[in-house]
Design a protein around this motif. Structure first.
Motif, mmCIF file in Angstrom:
data_model
loop_
_atom_site.group_PDB
_atom_site.id
_atom_site.type_symbol
_atom_site.label_atom_id
_atom_site.label_comp_id
_atom_site.label_asym_id
_atom_site.label_seq_id
_atom_site.Cartn_x
_atom_site.Cartn_y
_atom_site.Cartn_z
ATOM 1 N N THR A 82 0.859 -1.191 0.000
ATOM 2 C CA THR A 82 0.000 0.000 0.000
ATOM 3 C C THR A 82 0.894 1.240 0.000
ATOM 4 N N GLN A 83 0.365 2.321 -0.513
ATOM 5 C CA GLN A 83 1.143 3.559 -0.552
ATOM 6 C C GLN A 83 1.506 4.056 0.849
ATOM 7 N N PRO A 84 0.579 4.018 1.830
ATOM 8 C CA PRO A 84 0.951 4.438 3.192
ATOM 9 C C PRO A 84 2.088 3.590 3.776
ATOM 10 N N THR A 85 2.077 2.262 3.485
ATOM 11 C CA THR A 85 3.137 1.391 4.002
ATOM 12 C C THR A 85 4.485 1.796 3.429
ATOM 13 N N LEU A 86 4.535 2.068 2.139
ATOM 14 C CA LEU A 86 5.790 2.445 1.502
ATOM 15 C C LEU A 86 6.260 3.814 1.990
ATOM 16 N N SER A 87 5.319 4.707 2.229
ATOM 17 C CA SER A 87 5.685 6.024 2.776
ATOM 18 C C SER A 87 6.308 5.879 4.157
ATOM 19 N N ARG A 88 5.742 5.010 4.985
ATOM 20 C CA ARG A 88 6.299 4.794 6.330
ATOM 21 C C ARG A 88 7.707 4.195 6.237
ATOM 22 N N GLN A 89 7.927 3.307 5.270
ATOM 23 C CA GLN A 89 9.263 2.719 5.112
ATOM 24 C C GLN A 89 10.285 3.783 4.714
ATOM 25 N N LEU A 90 9.897 4.686 3.811
ATOM 26 C CA LEU A 90 10.806 5.767 3.422
ATOM 27 C C LEU A 90 11.097 6.675 4.615
ATOM 28 N N GLN A 91 10.072 6.996 5.381
ATOM 29 C CA GLN A 91 10.265 7.835 6.570
ATOM 30 C C GLN A 91 11.196 7.161 7.578
ATOM 31 N N ALA A 92 11.052 5.833 7.735
ATOM 32 C CA ALA A 92 11.913 5.096 8.670
ATOM 33 C C ALA A 92 13.371 5.149 8.220
ATOM 34 N N LEU A 93 13.599 5.020 6.910
ATOM 35 C CA LEU A 93 14.971 5.069 6.396
ATOM 36 C C LEU A 93 15.566 6.468 6.568
ATOM 37 N N GLU A 94 14.774 7.499 6.296
ATOM 38 C CA GLU A 94 15.263 8.865 6.471
ATOM 39 C C GLU A 94 15.541 9.151 7.947
ATOM 40 N N SER A 95 14.716 8.582 8.829
ATOM 41 C CA SER A 95 14.938 8.769 10.266
ATOM 42 C C SER A 95 16.268 8.152 10.692
ATOM 43 N N ARG A 96 16.568 6.984 10.152
ATOM 44 C CA ARG A 96 17.845 6.345 10.475
ATOM 45 C C ARG A 96 19.017 7.119 9.875
ATOM 46 N N SER A 97 18.770 7.753 8.707
ATOM 47 C CA SER A 97 19.839 8.513 8.063
ATOM 48 C C SER A 97 20.093 9.835 8.766
ATOM 49 N N GLY A 98 19.089 10.323 9.487
ATOM 50 C CA GLY A 98 19.221 11.604 10.176
ATOM 51 C C GLY A 98 19.041 12.788 9.259
ATOM 52 N N THR A 99 18.573 12.558 8.038
ATOM 53 C CA THR A 99 18.363 13.645 7.082
ATOM 54 C C THR A 99 17.433 13.177 5.982
ATOM 55 N N ALA A 100 16.918 14.114 5.192
ATOM 56 C CA ALA A 100 16.043 13.757 4.077
ATOM 57 C C ALA A 100 16.860 13.116 2.956
ATOM 58 N N LEU A 101 16.268 12.131 2.315
ATOM 59 C CA LEU A 101 16.903 11.481 1.172
ATOM 60 C C LEU A 101 16.265 11.917 -0.138
ATOM 61 N N LEU A 102 14.996 12.323 -0.070
ATOM 62 C CA LEU A 102 14.260 12.769 -1.254
ATOM 63 C C LEU A 102 13.632 14.137 -0.995
ATOM 64 N N ARG A 103 13.698 14.998 -2.019
ATOM 65 C CA ARG A 103 12.936 16.254 -1.986
ATOM 66 C C ARG A 103 11.647 16.003 -2.748
ATOM 67 N N ARG A 104 10.512 16.312 -2.109
ATOM 68 C CA ARG A 104 9.227 16.011 -2.724
ATOM 69 C C ARG A 104 8.374 17.274 -2.816
ATOM 70 N N ASP A 105 7.769 17.497 -3.973
ATOM 71 C CA ASP A 105 6.773 18.545 -4.111
ATOM 72 C C ASP A 105 5.597 17.975 -4.898
ATOM 73 N N THR A 106 4.694 18.797 -5.288
ATOM 74 C CA THR A 106 3.477 18.283 -5.943
ATOM 75 C C THR A 106 3.744 17.748 -7.344
ATOM 76 N N HIS A 107 4.850 18.121 -7.950
ATOM 77 C CA HIS A 107 5.085 17.728 -9.338
ATOM 78 C C HIS A 107 6.210 16.705 -9.515
ATOM 79 N N ARG A 108 7.204 16.720 -8.643
ATOM 80 C CA ARG A 108 8.358 15.843 -8.876
ATOM 81 C C ARG A 108 9.071 15.537 -7.559
ATOM 82 N N MET A 109 9.944 14.567 -7.634
ATOM 83 C CA MET A 109 10.820 14.281 -6.493
ATOM 84 C C MET A 109 12.254 14.185 -7.007
ATOM 85 N N SER A 110 13.189 14.531 -6.137
ATOM 86 C CA SER A 110 14.596 14.464 -6.515
ATOM 87 C C SER A 110 15.419 14.050 -5.301
ATOM 88 N N LEU A 111 16.585 13.522 -5.581
ATOM 89 C CA LEU A 111 17.460 13.050 -4.513
ATOM 90 C C LEU A 111 18.265 14.179 -3.900
#
Length: 306
Positions: free
Chosen positions: A32-61
């Motif tokens: 599910t999309q919420p599950t995958l979002s939580r996994q990304l948030q968990a990875l960023e939390s472990r990294s201590g920083t954002a891994l992806l920049r997200r806006d309404t049109h695109r995402m970038s590393l």
């Protein structure tokens, strides 16, 4: 926990980047999309920083995202390669098996066994070493050993292969001026050539049996060696008498170069066995070799009584 401790989180992150969006990655991973979002948030939390920049049109590393993505893909590729290699190993026998054997047994019977195994499994390669010190070979990393003689140690698993029958022999030339022994006690007056090695017993004592009769002789060998071939050569030259495996002196007995002494008496048989490390996981090829050796030796050696 570290950022690289959870492969599922790394796989989720790599799939999101490759798919271009969380929703597309969720469909690909069947999450599910919420599950995958939580996994990304968990990875960023472990990294201590954002891994992806997200806006309404695109995402970038982010810069950290680029680094984590490269490392994640390398790690996931390595895991996939290891799993593929393991599956291949379990389906088709291939790779190298390191085997050792006691010297003379290895140069004859075991060499024929290994040749038969390779002919049946052409993708397998075998390295055979010789040693009368089996525990040393296990410690050196060998996968399996085929031994003549006894070995009991909690570091190895041992499977019986059969019995190696032995007989007392001497050179025909030795008896030109000597009378052949008529009973076991007479052997004590002859010079002896004996085999050393803890698994072969004490070279200064020899036990012979005939039916229910048993005789133990005290010996003073003139020549003690680790190699059966050395003993055979010394006996051929008339140095003394010895106890050797029947298969090892069969040609000498047929040719008359040696004579069998006290034909009704035999030395205690040696137990042949295959051993392998108790604590090490065996690959499919090693398991197959152990089973092959057990069946092969059953046709060569006398079975041990159950």
């Amino acid at each position: 926990m570290g950022i690289f401790d959870n492969l599922d989180l790394l796989r989720a992150f790599a799939t999101i980047v490759d798919s271009g969006s969380i929703s597309a990655a969720a469909r690909k991973l069947r999450l599910t999309q919420p599950t995958l979002s939580r996994q990304l948030q968990a990875l960023e939390s472990r990294s201590g920083t954002a891994l992806l920049r997200r806006d309404t049109h695109r995402m970038s590393l982010t810069d950290t995202g680029h680094q984590v993505l490269a490392d994640a893909k390398a790690l996931l590729s390595m895991v996939e390669e290891c799993e593929s290699r393991l599956r291949t190993d379990q389906v088709a026998l291939s790779g190298t098996i390191r085997v050792f054997s006691t010297i003379d047994f290895g140069q004859t019977v075991v060499s024929r066994l290994i040749s038969s195994f390779i002919q049946a499994n052409p993708a397998v390669r075998v390295e055979l070493g010789y040693s009368n010190r089996p525990l040393h070979m296990i410690e050196e990393g060998c996968d399996a050993g085929i031994l003549a003689g006894s070995l009991r140690d909690e570091r190895v698993v041992s499977r019986p292969l059969g019995d190696i029958t032995r007989c007392v022999v001497g050179s025909a030339s030795l008896f030109k001026d000597r009378r052949k022994p008529a009973r076991p006690e007479d052997l004590s007056s002859f010079p002896w050539v004996a085999l050393s090695g803890s698994q072969f017993g004490n070279p200064k004592h020899m036990t012979l049996h005939s039916g229910t009769e048993v005789r133990t002789l005290d010996l003073d060998p003139v020549f003690v060696t680790e190699g059966g071939a050395s003993i055979r050569e010394a006996v051929r030259m008339g140095l003394g008498v010895a106890v050797l495996p029947e298969w090892f002196v069969e040609e000498d007995l047929i040719s008359g170069r040696m004579v069998r002494l006290l034909p009704k008496w035999q030395a205690k048989p040696w137990a042949a066995q295959i051993v392998y490390p108790a604590q090490r996981q065996m690959s499919a090829r090693v398991k197959a070799f152990v089973e092959f050796a057990t069946q092969y030796m059953a046709t060569v050696l006398k079975s041990r009584p159950r």
